[in-house]
Design an enzyme around this catalytic site. Structure first.
Site, PDB file in Angstrom:
ATOM      1  N   GLY A 142      67.890 -11.940  36.168  1.00 48.32           N
ATOM      2  CA  GLY A 142      68.295 -13.341  36.330  1.00 48.32           C
ATOM      3  C   GLY A 142      68.080 -14.156  35.073  1.00 48.32           C
ATOM      4  O   GLY A 142      68.899 -15.003  34.717  1.00 48.32           O
ATOM      5  N   CYS A 143      66.981 -13.910  34.393  1.00 45.48           N
ATOM      6  CA  CYS A 143      66.680 -14.649  33.161  1.00 45.48           C
ATOM      7  C   CYS A 143      67.631 -14.253  32.043  1.00 45.48           C
ATOM      8  O   CYS A 143      68.063 -15.092  31.256  1.00 45.48           O
ATOM      9  CB  CYS A 143      65.228 -14.419  32.753  1.00 45.48           C
ATOM     10  SG  CYS A 143      64.065 -15.051  33.984  1.00 45.48           S
ATOM     11  N   THR A 144      67.976 -12.978  31.992  1.00 44.99           N
ATOM     12  CA  THR A 144      68.931 -12.522  30.988  1.00 44.99           C
ATOM     13  C   THR A 144      70.302 -13.141  31.245  1.00 44.99           C
ATOM     14  O   THR A 144      70.957 -13.612  30.312  1.00 44.99           O
ATOM     15  CB  THR A 144      68.998 -10.979  30.970  1.00 44.99           C
ATOM     16  OG1 THR A 144      67.696 -10.477  30.640  1.00 44.99           O
ATOM     17  CG2 THR A 144      70.013 -10.484  29.953  1.00 44.99           C
TER      18      THR A 144
END
Length: 181
Positions: free
Chosen positions: A68-70
């Site tokens: 999700g952060c990527t």
């Protein structure tokens, strides 16, 4: 008073501005952190108040390298020129509890053109109500050139195109509200 409650009471007194009280129009809590780019740690710490005169986007996120952060940071990278004016008068800072080495390696691997702040002690996350049990929550703040909160997304939905459209509009509006423009 039990020790846990005493500790929570102390933390609340130490950080009077929390997610429940921060709102659009408030002066953004000042802070100083170590920041990194793909080139490594910046030579000087990042202090929010030193960036008056430009729009600052604080993007709290859980953990470098996770799916999700990527997705979120790659979207920022791929839209950097349009969402963040290529870094001209707009400072994007991704804030997590990751250490300098992890953030630098990730920024280098993914060619991220913006800064990451390491908030391992969660001081910034607590001031902005983004600190979770283990990591930061995915919260986003746009701070106008006068240092006031212009936009809040709690949580920021990294999977929604509408979230990026709203962010772009908030960055433009924050910069347009500046008397120097």
């Amino acid at each position: 008073m039990p020790r846990t409650l005493l500790t929570l009471a102390f933390l609340s007194a130490a950080h009077p501005l929390t997610a429940q009280t921060l709102k659009v129009g408030d002066l953004a809590p000042d802070f100083t952190v170590t920041t990194v780019t793909a080139k490594g740690a910046d030579s000087a710490p990042f202090t929010l108040s030193a960036h008056r005169g430009e729009t600052v986007v604080l993007a709290f996120f859980p953990q470098a390298g996770t799916p999700g952060c990527t997705t979120q940071m790659e979207a920022y990278r791929d839209r950097y020129a349009t969402l963040f004016k290529g870094g001209q008068e707009v400072a994007l800072v991704g804030v997590s509890t990751d250490d300098v080495a992890d953030l630098t390696g990730w920024a280098r691997k993914k060619n991220f053109p913006f800064r990451f702040a390491t908030d391992g002690n969660k001081i910034v996350g607590k001031a902005y109500g983004a600190s979770g049990m283990l990591w930061h929550k995915r919260h986003l703040y746009v701070i106008d050139p006068q240092g006031r909160i212009a936009y809040i997304a709690r949580p920021f939905n990294q999977m929604s195109e509408d979230a990026y459209t709203a962010l772009g509009a908030a960055v433009v509006a924050a910069g347009a509200a500046s008397p120097s423009r």
